[in-house]
Design an enzyme around this catalytic site. Structure first.
Site, PDB file in Angstrom:
ATOM      1  NE  ARG A  69      -4.804   1.598  14.189  1.00 54.50           N
ATOM      2  CZ  ARG A  69      -5.252   0.470  13.620  1.00 54.50           C
ATOM      3  NH1 ARG A  69      -4.966   0.191  12.368  1.00 54.50           N
ATOM      4  NH2 ARG A  69      -5.970  -0.382  14.332  1.00 54.50           N
ATOM      5  NE  ARG A  96      -0.781  -6.105  13.053  1.00 52.62           N
ATOM      6  CZ  ARG A  96      -1.865  -5.365  12.866  1.00 52.62           C
ATOM      7  NH1 ARG A  96      -1.764  -4.106  12.499  1.00 52.62           N
ATOM      8  NH2 ARG A  96      -3.075  -5.882  13.042  1.00 52.62           N
ATOM      9  CG  HIS A 169      -0.872  -1.982   6.884  1.00 50.50           C
ATOM     10  ND1 HIS A 169      -1.346  -0.701   7.023  1.00 50.50           N
ATOM     11  CD2 HIS A 169      -1.934  -2.798   7.039  1.00 50.50           C
ATOM     12  CE1 HIS A 169      -2.641  -0.744   7.263  1.00 50.50           C
ATOM     13  NE2 HIS A 169      -3.025  -2.000   7.276  1.00 50.50           N
ATOM     14  CG  ASP A 215     -10.254  -2.430   3.490  1.00 47.44           C
ATOM     15  OD1 ASP A 215      -9.153  -2.702   2.969  1.00 47.44           O
ATOM     16  OD2 ASP A 215     -10.679  -2.986   4.520  1.00 47.44           O
ATOM     17  CD  GLU A 273      -2.311  -1.863   3.620  1.00 45.94           C
ATOM     18  OE1 GLU A 273      -2.170  -3.095   3.767  1.00 45.94           O
ATOM     19  OE2 GLU A 273      -3.309  -1.241   4.006  1.00 45.94           O
TER      20      GLU A 273
HETATM   21  C1  BG6 Z   1      -5.896  -2.892   5.888  1.00 45.94           C
HETATM   22  C2  BG6 Z   1      -7.028  -3.841   5.673  1.00 45.94           C
HETATM   23  O1  BG6 Z   1      -4.773  -3.337   5.207  1.00 45.94           O
HETATM   24  O2  BG6 Z   1      -5.611  -2.813   7.292  1.00 45.94           O
HETATM   25  C3  BG6 Z   1      -8.229  -3.324   6.438  1.00 45.94           C
HETATM   26  O3  BG6 Z   1      -7.313  -3.967   4.283  1.00 45.94           O
HETATM   27  C4  BG6 Z   1      -7.882  -3.170   7.908  1.00 45.94           C
HETATM   28  O4  BG6 Z   1      -9.322  -4.218   6.269  1.00 45.94           O
HETATM   29  C5  BG6 Z   1      -6.664  -2.276   8.040  1.00 45.94           C
HETATM   30  O5  BG6 Z   1      -8.989  -2.598   8.600  1.00 45.94           O
HETATM   31  C6  BG6 Z   1      -6.171  -2.062   9.474  1.00 45.94           C
HETATM   32  O6  BG6 Z   1      -5.935  -3.271  10.104  1.00 45.94           O
HETATM   33  P1  BG6 Z   1      -5.532  -3.320  11.631  1.00 45.94           P
HETATM   34  O7  BG6 Z   1      -5.527  -4.776  12.011  1.00 45.94           O
HETATM   35  O8  BG6 Z   1      -4.172  -2.692  11.765  1.00 45.94           O
HETATM   36  O9  BG6 Z   1      -6.590  -2.532  12.368  1.00 45.94           O
END
Ligand code: BG6
Length: 300
Positions: A69, A96, A169, A215, A273
């Protein structure tokens, strides 16, 4: 050069990182940085004289096969749940979650470029890859210098056409997202994914500011600037080969619902992103390749 790279420049070390996962660390007079081989995920970049630019949650899990994360997760070959039924889980594709190979590292006067690679052979047999059984070579170049540059090249090595989604991302550190503005998307169309099962089509008016869960998938090929006035700095994001910019902050409830995201951390980050998703998915004929690049610069 392979993962057992013996020929690394002095500024680059391959070490055991959090959770015992292999990590490549870079330290020069110009910048420091870090990339986990799992996901080829950048987890740090700090140009000399600056505060860290990249955010990672204090609750992030560092474990084999789990998404980290924060940093710069590479979403590929699909984004979110993907465009066809049966792709997710895992969300955002398999790239990932798997180990990439470090194939080269160079130091050019303090700007260090790492090259990492993932092919269909690397993911053969993984349940996560079964839903997208296409031959490919993905090459990721990361340059840690006064600016951070990341470039993802995907080549279709099969003998049939293929399409995929992709996103870099990036979690950017901000002092308070409520006082942060993303500048450069005025007039851009976007899909508001907070609207539920059927995202709402909207048009951006002015700067993007944050007052709740955000989002959004923007149709935009242009650069943006993330203005963090409280910190007295801005981060510029310029890009090539990308039709979409996604802007995400989970806000209070979504943050609390994520086990790998501290309840009080949401004001400290914003994801901007660089992507090609949904109707802008990349289509490659056999032998074709496509590169998507993002560059980050800090200004005061
Ligand atoms: C974003 C999406 O890019 O990533 C969101 O648009 C999503 O909808 C977020 O909640 C995080 O995704 P993840 O899978 O890493 O929890």
């Amino acid at each position: 050069m392979s993962n057992a790279a013996t020929d690394l420049p002095d500024s680059v070390t391959l070490a055991e990182g959090e959770g015992g996962l292999p990590v490549v660390r870079v330290a020069t007079a110009v910048a420091t940085g870090e990339v986990y081989l799992q996901g080829a995920q950048v987890t740090a970049w700090t140009p000399a004289g600056s505060d860290p630019v990249i955010w990672v949650s204090g609750a992030a899990r560092f474990a084999v096969g789990e998404a980290i994360r924060g940093g710069i997760p590479i979403c590929f070959p699909w984004f979110g749940a993907g465009r066809e039924p049966g792709l997710a889980p895992p969300a955002h594709g398999f790239a990932r979650l798997v180990g990439w190979r470090l194939i080269d590292a160079t130091d050019d006067a303090g700007a260090v470029t790492l090259t990492l690679r993932l092919t269909d052979a690397d993911v053969a047999g993984l349940p996560a890859a079964a839903a997208w059984p296409h031959p490919f070579t993905a090459t990721y170049r990361v340059t840690f210098g006064r600016e951070l540059a990341v470039a993802l090249t995907v080549e279709n090595t099969g003998d049939a056409g293929v399409s995929f989604e992709e996103a870099l991302h990036t979690y950017l550190a901000v002092s308070d997202v409520r006082a942060t503005a993303v500048v450069g998307l005025n007039g851009a169309p976007y899909l508001d994914k907070t609207a539920g099962a059927t995202p709402e089509r909207m048009t951006q008016r002015g700067d993007v500011t944050f007052g709740g869960e955000t989002d959004r998938v923007y149709g935009s090929v242009g650069s943006v600037v993330v203005r963090d006035d409280a910190a007295g700095r801005s981060v510029g994001v310029t890009k090539e080969g990308s039709a979409n910019t996604v802007v995400w902050n989970p806000w209070v409830e979504k943050a609390a619902a994520m086990a790998d995201f501290g309840d009080d951390e949401w004001p400290m980050m914003v994801c901007v992103e660089t992507a090609n998703v949904l109707d802008d998915a990349v289509v490659l004929a056999p032998g074709e390749r496509h590169t998507m690049t993002a560059r980050y610069t800090v200004t005061r």
